[in-house]
Motif scaffolding. Structure first.
Motif, PDB file in Angstrom:
ATOM      1  N   THR A 104       0.757  -1.252   0.000  1.00  0.00           N
ATOM      2  CA  THR A 104       0.000   0.000   0.000  1.00  0.00           C
ATOM      3  C   THR A 104       0.791   1.307   0.000  1.00  0.00           C
ATOM      4  O   THR A 104       0.178   2.365  -0.130  1.00  0.00           O
ATOM      5  CB  THR A 104      -0.944   0.044   1.225  1.00  0.00           C
ATOM      6  OG1 THR A 104      -0.170   0.235   2.415  1.00  0.00           O
ATOM      7  CG2 THR A 104      -1.766  -1.223   1.341  1.00  0.00           C
ATOM      8  N   PRO A 105       2.124   1.330   0.169  1.00  0.00           N
ATOM      9  CA  PRO A 105       2.818   2.631   0.230  1.00  0.00           C
ATOM     10  C   PRO A 105       2.647   3.463  -1.036  1.00  0.00           C
ATOM     11  O   PRO A 105       2.142   2.995  -2.059  1.00  0.00           O
ATOM     12  CB  PRO A 105       4.291   2.227   0.418  1.00  0.00           C
ATOM     13  CG  PRO A 105       4.237   0.898   1.082  1.00  0.00           C
ATOM     14  CD  PRO A 105       3.046   0.211   0.457  1.00  0.00           C
ATOM     15  N   HIS A 106       3.082   4.717  -0.962  1.00  0.00           N
ATOM     16  CA  HIS A 106       2.986   5.637  -2.099  1.00  0.00           C
ATOM     17  C   HIS A 106       3.849   5.133  -3.261  1.00  0.00           C
ATOM     18  O   HIS A 106       4.808   4.375  -3.052  1.00  0.00           O
ATOM     19  CB  HIS A 106       3.414   7.040  -1.680  1.00  0.00           C
ATOM     20  CG  HIS A 106       2.496   7.665  -0.680  1.00  0.00           C
ATOM     21  ND1 HIS A 106       1.179   7.942  -0.938  1.00  0.00           N
ATOM     22  CD2 HIS A 106       2.711   8.043   0.614  1.00  0.00           C
ATOM     23  CE1 HIS A 106       0.614   8.485   0.120  1.00  0.00           C
ATOM     24  NE2 HIS A 106       1.522   8.549   1.081  1.00  0.00           N
ATOM     25  N   PRO A 107       3.527   5.562  -4.495  1.00  0.00           N
ATOM     26  CA  PRO A 107       4.167   4.989  -5.690  1.00  0.00           C
ATOM     27  C   PRO A 107       5.690   4.965  -5.669  1.00  0.00           C
ATOM     28  O   PRO A 107       6.302   3.953  -5.999  1.00  0.00           O
ATOM     29  CB  PRO A 107       3.640   5.879  -6.819  1.00  0.00           C
ATOM     30  CG  PRO A 107       2.339   6.384  -6.334  1.00  0.00           C
ATOM     31  CD  PRO A 107       2.493   6.555  -4.857  1.00  0.00           C
ATOM     32  N   GLN A 108       6.318   6.079  -5.271  1.00  0.00           N
ATOM     33  CA  GLN A 108       7.779   6.130  -5.319  1.00  0.00           C
ATOM     34  C   GLN A 108       8.417   5.182  -4.308  1.00  0.00           C
ATOM     35  O   GLN A 108       9.510   4.651  -4.529  1.00  0.00           O
ATOM     36  CB  GLN A 108       8.289   7.569  -5.095  1.00  0.00           C
ATOM     37  CG  GLN A 108       7.891   8.170  -3.764  1.00  0.00           C
ATOM     38  CD  GLN A 108       6.565   8.890  -3.804  1.00  0.00           C
ATOM     39  OE1 GLN A 108       5.694   8.598  -4.623  1.00  0.00           O
ATOM     40  NE2 GLN A 108       6.409   9.865  -2.908  1.00  0.00           N
ATOM     41  N   ASP A 109       7.728   4.948  -3.188  1.00  0.00           N
ATOM     42  CA  ASP A 109       8.232   4.008  -2.179  1.00  0.00           C
ATOM     43  C   ASP A 109       7.839   2.573  -2.504  1.00  0.00           C
ATOM     44  O   ASP A 109       8.501   1.625  -2.065  1.00  0.00           O
ATOM     45  CB  ASP A 109       7.684   4.379  -0.796  1.00  0.00           C
ATOM     46  CG  ASP A 109       8.073   5.783  -0.364  1.00  0.00           C
ATOM     47  OD1 ASP A 109       9.228   6.180  -0.640  1.00  0.00           O
ATOM     48  OD2 ASP A 109       7.240   6.489   0.238  1.00  0.00           O
ATOM     49  N   ARG A 110       6.786   2.416  -3.262  1.00  0.00           N
ATOM     50  CA  ARG A 110       6.221   1.086  -3.513  1.00  0.00           C
ATOM     51  C   ARG A 110       6.969   0.309  -4.590  1.00  0.00           C
ATOM     52  O   ARG A 110       7.032  -0.919  -4.546  1.00  0.00           O
ATOM     53  CB  ARG A 110       4.748   1.248  -3.914  1.00  0.00           C
ATOM     54  CG  ARG A 110       3.986  -0.059  -3.972  1.00  0.00           C
ATOM     55  CD  ARG A 110       2.502   0.172  -4.154  1.00  0.00           C
ATOM     56  NE  ARG A 110       2.184   0.856  -5.388  1.00  0.00           N
ATOM     57  CZ  ARG A 110       1.578   2.037  -5.463  1.00  0.00           C
ATOM     58  NH1 ARG A 110       1.223   2.676  -4.374  1.00  0.00           N
ATOM     59  NH2 ARG A 110       1.318   2.590  -6.634  1.00  0.00           N
ATOM     60  N   LEU A 111       7.568   1.004  -5.551  1.00  0.00           N
ATOM     61  CA  LEU A 111       8.174   0.333  -6.705  1.00  0.00           C
ATOM     62  C   LEU A 111       9.203  -0.729  -6.311  1.00  0.00           C
ATOM     63  O   LEU A 111       9.103  -1.879  -6.774  1.00  0.00           O
ATOM     64  CB  LEU A 111       8.778   1.371  -7.648  1.00  0.00           C
ATOM     65  CG  LEU A 111       9.332   0.832  -8.963  1.00  0.00           C
ATOM     66  CD1 LEU A 111       8.240   0.152  -9.782  1.00  0.00           C
ATOM     67  CD2 LEU A 111       9.979   1.970  -9.762  1.00  0.00           C
ATOM     68  N   PRO A 112      10.172  -0.416  -5.455  1.00  0.00           N
ATOM     69  CA  PRO A 112      11.139  -1.467  -5.090  1.00  0.00           C
ATOM     70  C   PRO A 112      10.499  -2.607  -4.310  1.00  0.00           C
ATOM     71  O   PRO A 112      10.946  -3.761  -4.424  1.00  0.00           O
ATOM     72  CB  PRO A 112      12.182  -0.720  -4.247  1.00  0.00           C
ATOM     73  CG  PRO A 112      11.497   0.522  -3.782  1.00  0.00           C
ATOM     74  CD  PRO A 112      10.540   0.883  -4.858  1.00  0.00           C
ATOM     75  N   VAL A 113       9.469  -2.300  -3.533  1.00  0.00           N
ATOM     76  CA  VAL A 113       8.780  -3.350  -2.769  1.00  0.00           C
ATOM     77  C   VAL A 113       8.058  -4.302  -3.723  1.00  0.00           C
ATOM     78  O   VAL A 113       8.073  -5.519  -3.535  1.00  0.00           O
ATOM     79  CB  VAL A 113       7.785  -2.729  -1.759  1.00  0.00           C
ATOM     80  CG1 VAL A 113       7.167  -3.824  -0.881  1.00  0.00           C
ATOM     81  CG2 VAL A 113       8.465  -1.682  -0.885  1.00  0.00           C
ATOM     82  N   LEU A 114       7.453  -3.748  -4.767  1.00  0.00           N
ATOM     83  CA  LEU A 114       6.786  -4.578  -5.771  1.00  0.00           C
ATOM     84  C   LEU A 114       7.785  -5.521  -6.436  1.00  0.00           C
ATOM     85  O   LEU A 114       7.508  -6.712  -6.609  1.00  0.00           O
ATOM     86  CB  LEU A 114       6.115  -3.703  -6.831  1.00  0.00           C
ATOM     87  CG  LEU A 114       4.891  -2.890  -6.397  1.00  0.00           C
ATOM     88  CD1 LEU A 114       4.453  -1.951  -7.518  1.00  0.00           C
ATOM     89  CD2 LEU A 114       3.744  -3.800  -6.005  1.00  0.00           C
TER      90      LEU A 114
END
Length: 366
Positions: A104-114
């Motif tokens: 659920t994090p914001h897009p810029q933080d989420r990309l590496p998690v994805l």
């Protein structure tokens, strides 16, 4: 002498008979036998809606991760008190018993998690907007395919009762091929005054808000060839917040058009109306707000009917996105809210932002 043109511009009076409500399966689906363990990464405000609705349909969330452990513990204690809490989200990926993750994090933080989730061969539900760059989205889709996992996007508006009904009615052929879709929204978003997270988003309406409508429009127009987009955003002096409160967009298809009109500063007389005119009929819904639309109006060649709608956006929507992902895993197919489908929606949205900034029509290359 009578003028043969008297009455020009007036529709002929029609008496339409009442018909029985068509059978349209628009409510969220849940799996028949697949109930995997789920991990949630990011426990900000939106996660409350995720968890409330996951609990309502019996989903099994076993782990929470957030760099602020106290936030994660609060959500854990509220909904799934037996779940494990981690400050490092990678601990979730290390667990073989967890098959699905909600990120659920914001897009810029989420990309590496994805990326890490897909490398770990976890099925993923990603918060929207999926990516800020279309190419990055394509790379994530390839990675998901390579590792044999599903990647879906939390575009929960698709399962708002009125939008879900319309989408499924179109698929059934009830109104033929859609030739025009009109979204007219007047709502009060003055509550964002003073909230930097919103006031710093110049295209608060066309991007942060209307991203749902671009996705919904794309789902309505599936199979039709899009040509170009024209959009505009306008601010007026009396506004209580900084971003333009007025916005509009026209999406041209080869043989159809989608039109959007937004006023996010309607302090009196809020209304939300959606009309779809097809080659064989019309669908229309309206309500005083976005969350609930009480009735679907249906007009077909055989007659007309008004159908009461069940549920609300903030219930059906969050149940629908995760439910569709789990059903897709169980049935070994692509989810309806899959990443590839969502990239088409993002392409429309980003074209609209470019158009509003330049004042030019933006062509869509497919």
């Amino acid at each position: 002498m009578e003028n043969e043109n008297d009455g020009y511009g007036l529709s002929a009076e029609k008496t339409s008979k009442q018909i029985s409500p068509p059978r349209i399966d628009y409510l969220p689906r849940i799996p028949k036998n697949y109930w995997p363990k789920i991990g949630l990464i990011g426990t900000g405000g939106i996660s409350d809606f995720h968890l409330k609705n996951y609990k309502a349909i019996g989903l099994n969330v076993v782990a929470f991760a957030d760099h602020t452990a106290e936030k994660a513990k609060a959500m854990r204690d509220k909904y799934y008190p037996d779940a494990q809490v981690y400050e490092d989200y990678r601990k979730i990926f290390e667990r073989d018993d967890i098959e699905v993750v909600d990120i659920t994090p914001h897009p810029q933080d989420r990309l590496p998690v994805l990326r890490e989730a897909l490398h770990a061969k976890k099925h993923v539900l990603s918060q929207k907007p999926f990516v800020l760059d279309i190419q990055e989205g394509m790379e994530l889709i390839k990675l998901a395919r390579k590792n044999g996992v599903k990647l879906a996007i939390n575009q929960n508006g698709r399962w708002a009762p009125h939008f879900s009904y319309m989408r499924e009615a179109i698929k059934s052929g009830l109104i033929g091929r859609p030739v025009s879709v009109d979204f007219s929204l007047q709502w009060d978003q003055t509550w964002i005054k003073g909230l930097a997270g919103f006031e710093k988003i110049h295209h608060m309406v066309l991007y942060d808000f209307a991203i749902h409508w671009f996705d919904i429009a794309s789902s309505f127009m599936e199979g039709q060839q899009v040509k170009d987009v024209y959009a505009s955003a306008v601010r007026f002096d009396e506004q209580l917040y900084l971003p333009p409160a007025l916005a509009s967009c026209i999406i041209n298809y080869e043989q159809a058009q989608v039109r959007m009109a937004f006023n996010a500063h309607t302090t009196l007389g809020e209304e939300d109306v959606t009309s779809i005119v097809g080659t064989k009929g019309t669908l229309r819904s309206r309500g005083p707000g976005l969350n609930k639309q009480p009735m679907m109006e249906i007009y077909t060649e055989t007659g007309e009917v008004k159908v009461p709608l069940e549920g609300s956006w903030f219930e059906n929507g969050f149940q629908g996105t995760m439910g569709e992902l789990l059903c897709a895993i169980e049935e070994n197919r692509e989810p309806g809210n899959g990443a590839e489908s969502n990239l088409k929606s993002l392409q429309l949205c980003y074209a609209a932002l470019k158009s509003a900034d330049t004042g030019k029509v933006v062509s869509i290359v497919t």
